[in-house]
Design a protein around this motif. Structure first.
Motif, PDB file in Angstrom:
ATOM      1  N   THR A 158     -24.103  -8.181   2.428  1.00  0.00           N
ATOM      2  CA  THR A 158     -25.001  -7.446   1.517  1.00  0.00           C
ATOM      3  C   THR A 158     -24.518  -6.022   1.234  1.00  0.00           C
ATOM      4  O   THR A 158     -25.237  -5.227   0.655  1.00  0.00           O
ATOM      5  N   GLY A 159     -23.297  -5.679   1.632  1.00  0.00           N
ATOM      6  CA  GLY A 159     -22.653  -4.460   1.148  1.00  0.00           C
ATOM      7  C   GLY A 159     -23.062  -3.151   1.788  1.00  0.00           C
ATOM      8  O   GLY A 159     -22.678  -2.093   1.302  1.00  0.00           O
ATOM      9  N   SER A 160     -23.815  -3.189   2.880  1.00  0.00           N
ATOM     10  CA  SER A 160     -24.136  -1.921   3.550  1.00  0.00           C
ATOM     11  C   SER A 160     -24.420  -2.160   5.027  1.00  0.00           C
ATOM     12  O   SER A 160     -24.612  -3.295   5.468  1.00  0.00           O
ATOM     13  N   PHE A 161     -24.464  -1.049   5.766  1.00  0.00           N
ATOM     14  CA  PHE A 161     -24.748  -1.118   7.207  1.00  0.00           C
ATOM     15  C   PHE A 161     -26.180  -1.540   7.507  1.00  0.00           C
ATOM     16  O   PHE A 161     -26.519  -1.794   8.655  1.00  0.00           O
ATOM     17  N   LYS A 162     -27.017  -1.630   6.463  1.00  0.00           N
ATOM     18  CA  LYS A 162     -28.380  -2.113   6.688  1.00  0.00           C
ATOM     19  C   LYS A 162     -28.347  -3.532   7.278  1.00  0.00           C
ATOM     20  O   LYS A 162     -29.297  -3.953   7.938  1.00  0.00           O
ATOM     21  N   ALA A 163     -27.240  -4.251   7.039  1.00  0.00           N
ATOM     22  CA  ALA A 163     -27.119  -5.611   7.573  1.00  0.00           C
ATOM     23  C   ALA A 163     -27.234  -5.620   9.095  1.00  0.00           C
ATOM     24  O   ALA A 163     -27.840  -6.527   9.673  1.00  0.00           O
ATOM     25  N   ALA A 202     -32.256  -5.688   0.369  1.00  0.00           N
ATOM     26  CA  ALA A 202     -31.240  -6.719   0.145  1.00  0.00           C
ATOM     27  C   ALA A 202     -30.844  -7.364   1.469  1.00  0.00           C
ATOM     28  O   ALA A 202     -30.733  -8.592   1.584  1.00  0.00           O
ATOM     29  N   ALA A 203     -30.640  -6.523   2.495  1.00  0.00           N
ATOM     30  CA  ALA A 203     -30.231  -7.057   3.791  1.00  0.00           C
ATOM     31  C   ALA A 203     -31.343  -7.910   4.401  1.00  0.00           C
ATOM     32  O   ALA A 203     -31.106  -9.039   4.838  1.00  0.00           O
ATOM     33  N   MET A 204     -32.571  -7.396   4.392  1.00  0.00           N
ATOM     34  CA  MET A 204     -33.640  -8.165   5.021  1.00  0.00           C
ATOM     35  C   MET A 204     -33.833  -9.513   4.346  1.00  0.00           C
ATOM     36  O   MET A 204     -33.995 -10.538   5.013  1.00  0.00           O
ATOM     37  N   THR A 205     -33.787  -9.532   3.009  1.00  0.00           N
ATOM     38  CA  THR A 205     -34.051 -10.796   2.317  1.00  0.00           C
ATOM     39  C   THR A 205     -32.929 -11.799   2.562  1.00  0.00           C
ATOM     40  O   THR A 205     -33.181 -12.997   2.655  1.00  0.00           O
ATOM     41  N   ALA A 206     -31.694 -11.329   2.714  1.00  0.00           N
ATOM     42  CA  ALA A 206     -30.596 -12.251   3.011  1.00  0.00           C
ATOM     43  C   ALA A 206     -30.812 -12.919   4.370  1.00  0.00           C
ATOM     44  O   ALA A 206     -30.705 -14.140   4.502  1.00  0.00           O
ATOM     45  N   TYR A 207     -31.136 -12.115   5.387  1.00  0.00           N
ATOM     46  CA  TYR A 207     -31.330 -12.690   6.724  1.00  0.00           C
ATOM     47  C   TYR A 207     -32.598 -13.532   6.786  1.00  0.00           C
ATOM     48  O   TYR A 207     -32.642 -14.542   7.498  1.00  0.00           O
ATOM     49  N   ALA A 208     -33.627 -13.142   6.022  1.00  0.00           N
ATOM     50  CA  ALA A 208     -34.847 -13.958   5.983  1.00  0.00           C
ATOM     51  C   ALA A 208     -34.528 -15.318   5.366  1.00  0.00           C
ATOM     52  O   ALA A 208     -34.976 -16.361   5.867  1.00  0.00           O
ATOM     53  N   GLY A 211      -8.265   4.180  -1.423  1.00  0.00           N
ATOM     54  CA  GLY A 211      -8.533   2.802  -1.836  1.00  0.00           C
ATOM     55  C   GLY A 211      -9.876   2.296  -1.367  1.00  0.00           C
ATOM     56  O   GLY A 211     -10.080   1.092  -1.257  1.00  0.00           O
ATOM     57  N   LEU A 212     -10.808   3.217  -1.084  1.00  0.00           N
ATOM     58  CA  LEU A 212     -12.132   2.814  -0.615  1.00  0.00           C
ATOM     59  C   LEU A 212     -13.172   3.173  -1.672  1.00  0.00           C
ATOM     60  O   LEU A 212     -13.405   4.352  -1.955  1.00  0.00           O
ATOM     61  N   PHE A 213     -13.753   2.143  -2.276  1.00  0.00           N
ATOM     62  CA  PHE A 213     -14.784   2.342  -3.295  1.00  0.00           C
ATOM     63  C   PHE A 213     -16.118   2.397  -2.567  1.00  0.00           C
ATOM     64  O   PHE A 213     -16.617   1.376  -2.106  1.00  0.00           O
ATOM     65  N   VAL A 214     -16.668   3.603  -2.431  1.00  0.00           N
ATOM     66  CA  VAL A 214     -17.826   3.805  -1.553  1.00  0.00           C
ATOM     67  C   VAL A 214     -19.079   4.176  -2.348  1.00  0.00           C
ATOM     68  O   VAL A 214     -19.010   4.609  -3.497  1.00  0.00           O
ATOM     69  N   SER A 215     -20.210   4.040  -1.696  1.00  0.00           N
ATOM     70  CA  SER A 215     -21.511   4.357  -2.300  1.00  0.00           C
ATOM     71  C   SER A 215     -21.671   5.870  -2.447  1.00  0.00           C
ATOM     72  O   SER A 215     -20.953   6.646  -1.810  1.00  0.00           O
ATOM     73  N   LEU A 266     -11.357  15.356  15.906  1.00  0.00           N
ATOM     74  CA  LEU A 266     -11.245  13.968  15.442  1.00  0.00           C
ATOM     75  C   LEU A 266     -12.586  13.588  14.818  1.00  0.00           C
ATOM     76  O   LEU A 266     -13.609  13.537  15.505  1.00  0.00           O
ATOM     77  N   THR A 267     -12.578  13.365  13.506  1.00  0.00           N
ATOM     78  CA  THR A 267     -13.822  13.247  12.747  1.00  0.00           C
ATOM     79  C   THR A 267     -13.949  11.865  12.113  1.00  0.00           C
ATOM     80  O   THR A 267     -12.987  11.350  11.533  1.00  0.00           O
ATOM     81  N   VAL A 268     -15.119  11.283  12.261  1.00  0.00           N
ATOM     82  CA  VAL A 268     -15.408   9.978  11.645  1.00  0.00           C
ATOM     83  C   VAL A 268     -16.437  10.170  10.537  1.00  0.00           C
ATOM     84  O   VAL A 268     -17.523  10.711  10.770  1.00  0.00           O
ATOM     85  N   ILE A 269     -16.068   9.736   9.340  1.00  0.00           N
ATOM     86  CA  ILE A 269     -16.995   9.734   8.199  1.00  0.00           C
ATOM     87  C   ILE A 269     -17.563   8.325   8.086  1.00  0.00           C
ATOM     88  O   ILE A 269     -16.822   7.348   8.126  1.00  0.00           O
ATOM     89  N   PHE A 270     -18.864   8.227   7.900  1.00  0.00           N
ATOM     90  CA  PHE A 270     -19.458   6.910   7.674  1.00  0.00           C
ATOM     91  C   PHE A 270     -19.492   6.591   6.194  1.00  0.00           C
ATOM     92  O   PHE A 270     -20.112   7.293   5.406  1.00  0.00           O
ATOM     93  N   SER A 271     -18.811   5.496   5.830  1.00  0.00           N
ATOM     94  CA  SER A 271     -19.040   4.894   4.528  1.00  0.00           C
ATOM     95  C   SER A 271     -20.132   3.854   4.766  1.00  0.00           C
ATOM     96  O   SER A 271     -19.874   2.787   5.314  1.00  0.00           O
ATOM     97  N   THR A 272     -21.348   4.196   4.382  1.00  0.00           N
ATOM     98  CA  THR A 272     -22.495   3.377   4.764  1.00  0.00           C
ATOM     99  C   THR A 272     -22.706   2.187   3.837  1.00  0.00           C
ATOM    100  O   THR A 272     -23.372   1.223   4.190  1.00  0.00           O
ATOM    101  N   GLY A 273     -22.139   2.277   2.628  1.00  0.00           N
ATOM    102  CA  GLY A 273     -22.332   1.177   1.681  1.00  0.00           C
ATOM    103  C   GLY A 273     -21.179   1.098   0.699  1.00  0.00           C
ATOM    104  O   GLY A 273     -20.398   2.039   0.535  1.00  0.00           O
ATOM    105  N   SER A 274     -21.097  -0.043   0.044  1.00  0.00           N
ATOM    106  CA  SER A 274     -20.018  -0.290  -0.915  1.00  0.00           C
ATOM    107  C   SER A 274     -20.336   0.303  -2.281  1.00  0.00           C
ATOM    108  O   SER A 274     -21.480   0.280  -2.736  1.00  0.00           O
ATOM    109  N   GLY A 275     -19.308   0.804  -2.949  1.00  0.00           N
ATOM    110  CA  GLY A 275     -19.458   1.289  -4.317  1.00  0.00           C
ATOM    111  C   GLY A 275     -19.742   0.176  -5.309  1.00  0.00           C
ATOM    112  O   GLY A 275     -20.200   0.443  -6.428  1.00  0.00           O
ATOM    113  N   LEU A 276     -19.494  -1.061  -4.895  1.00  0.00           N
ATOM    114  CA  LEU A 276     -19.707  -2.182  -5.828  1.00  0.00           C
ATOM    115  C   LEU A 276     -21.171  -2.340  -6.236  1.00  0.00           C
ATOM    116  O   LEU A 276     -21.469  -2.964  -7.243  1.00  0.00           O
TER     117      LEU A 276
END
Ligand SMILES: *Cc1c(COP(=O)(O)O)cnc(C)c1O
Ligand SMILES: [Zn+2]
Length: 434
Positions: free
Chosen positions: A117-122, A150-156, A353-357, A381-391
């Motif tokens: 479903t394209g995001s960490f909500k999954a 979107a995530a909840m309805t997919a798992y439901a 090359g990362l199409f992000v939200s 050392l830094t981590v950026i969260f890409s939480t969802g897809s740009g798609l």
């Protein structure tokens, strides 16, 4: 070793629920919402000594890269019958071009857009739906800016449970379409996510719907905390120096902060913590405002407005937990304009090359700002969260530049000439931003 043992996962060591505010405790064997005593957030608690015995750095490499990898410190009693769609186990990419441009020795991007479903909500909703089902829920319901629905309805759908979602009427079309495709009942509300929350709570009171709102039940945060566990494992059981997280309701920050404490108790990591950095939108920044004011509660933001639907959360029930994690870690909270988010999206796409939200674009932009202001050092050392897809957000990209042209062969010549005359850049650091 028997082949069947290779992928064996552990058993949950869940013991009880405890209030994160008043410390009241509860049995974990029935559906719950917030603390019955004080109305604040309930946390799942585990027998961490037992968990540490089974979830060892030696045992983990034999397990699959999904949420069940960390079954000992997750609530599911029957992970093998949980509805799953391959959530979790996302890559932690090096972003060398952005690192050079921004001035970091090393910059990493956790690519959560690859989840189902394209995001960490999954992650959170895979866990919450599965747990709701094993505790006997019949219908699941959620107020959402879009991705959570979107995530909840997919798992439901996968669990065979009816689903009801309430979204602002201007939620991104891709997410509305997904919910309908999965067969959910979709309510479009003329308001924001907290207005949607009132609609769902009314349905929950009248019809017994299981309300999976952010931090209003204890298990979504458990799914989300696996992001923090994965990062620790992917870095060889150490944590980065900074985590940059686009923050709406804050489930991710709260969940990861909790996970780090659990991992330390289990002896998997030491006491060091990353600076927890919350990124919000200039048009909706209640946590940033509360952090700056030294407050432990974030007042509701009025007239919330931003193109990042996931950040348009005017009030967070977990405000005190988010603010505590930021402060205890020596982190900060920063607001980004919608224009800067779009620059951040473009930077991640063109350089890595990362199409992000847009939410993720906000985090990229914040990394640049915090480094240039010196809050973050080159060797952090830094981590950026890409939480969802740009798609899910193709409407934000101007596609007129790719319009059909009757003189396409002329254009080929123009593009060819431009590309062959261009100086090959020695490194991305020399490329312009856009
Ligand atoms: C929900 C959402 C957020 C905010 O996440 P929280 O953990 O609730 O703060 C950020 N980005 C995206 C893409 C989202 O869907
Ligand atoms: Zn309480």
């Amino acid at each position: 070793m028997m082949p069947s043992e290779r992928h064996a996962t552990g058993r949950s060591s869940l013991t009880h629920l405890a209030c994160s505010f008043c410390s009241a405790t509860y049995a974990p064997d029935q559906l719950t919402t917030t603390c019955p005593v004080c109305g604040k957030v309930l946390f799942a608690r585990y027998d961490l000594a037992a968990a540490a015995h089974a979830m060892t750095p030696q045992a983990l490499p034999l397990r699959p890269w999904n949420l069940s990898r960390y079954a000992e410190i997750l609530p599911l009693q029957n992970p093998e019958s949980a509805p799953t769609l391959g959530e979790g186990g996302t890559p932690l990419h090096d972003a060398p071009s952005l690192a050079r441009q921004f001035g970091f020795d090393r910059l990493l991007i956790k690519d959560e857009g690859l989840n189902s479903t394209g995001s960490f909500k999954a992650r959170g909703l895979a866990m919450a739906v599965a747990r709701a089902k094993e505790l006997g829920a019949t219908t699941v319901a959620i107020p959402s800016a879009g991705n959570a629905a979107a995530a909840m309805t997919a798992y439901a759908a996968r669990a065979g449970m009816p689903a009801v979602v309430a979204m602002p009427k201007d939620a991104p079309a891709a997410m509305r379409a997904e919910c309908l495709a999965y067969g959910a009942d979709v309510l479009l509300v003329d308001g924001l996510i907290d207005d949607c929350g009132l609609v769902i709570r009314a349905g929950a009171a009248a019809f017994g719907w299981c309300d999976l709102s952010t931090l209003r039940e204890p298990y979504r945060a458990e799914g989300k905390k696996t992001m923090g566990i994965e990062i620790a494992e992917q870095l060889g059981w150490r944590l980065p120096d900074a985590l940059i997280y686009p923050t709406g309701g804050g489930t991710g920050i709260v969940g990861m902060w909790k996970a780090f404490a659990e991992l330390e108790t289990m002896g998997l990591i030491g006491p060091a913590r990353p600076k927890m950095i919350a990124v919000q939108a200039e048009g909706c920044a209640p946590i940033v405002r509360a952090f700056a004011a030294g407050a432990t509660h974030a007042e509701r933001w009025s007239n919330a407005q931003t193109l990042a639907a996931g950040l348009r959360v005017p009030a967070a029930i977990g405000d005190y937990l988010i603010l505590a994690a930021i402060r205890e870690s020596g982190g900060t909270a920063i607001a980004v304009s919608d224009a800067e988010m779009q620059v951040g999206m473009s930077l991640a796409a063109k350089n890595e090359g990362l199409f992000v939200s847009p939410e993720s674009g906000a985090a990229v932009s914040a990394a640049r700002t915090l480094r240039s202001h010196g809050f973050l050092r080159a060797d952090d050392l830094t981590v950026i969260f890409s939480t969802g897809s740009g798609l899910m957000h193709v409407d934000l990209i101007d596609v007129s530049a790719g319009a059909i042209d009757p003189h396409a062969s002329d254009l080929v010549a123009v593009i060819g000439a431009r590309l062959s005359s261009a100086q090959k850049p020695a490194g991305a650091a020399h490329r312009p931003y856009r």
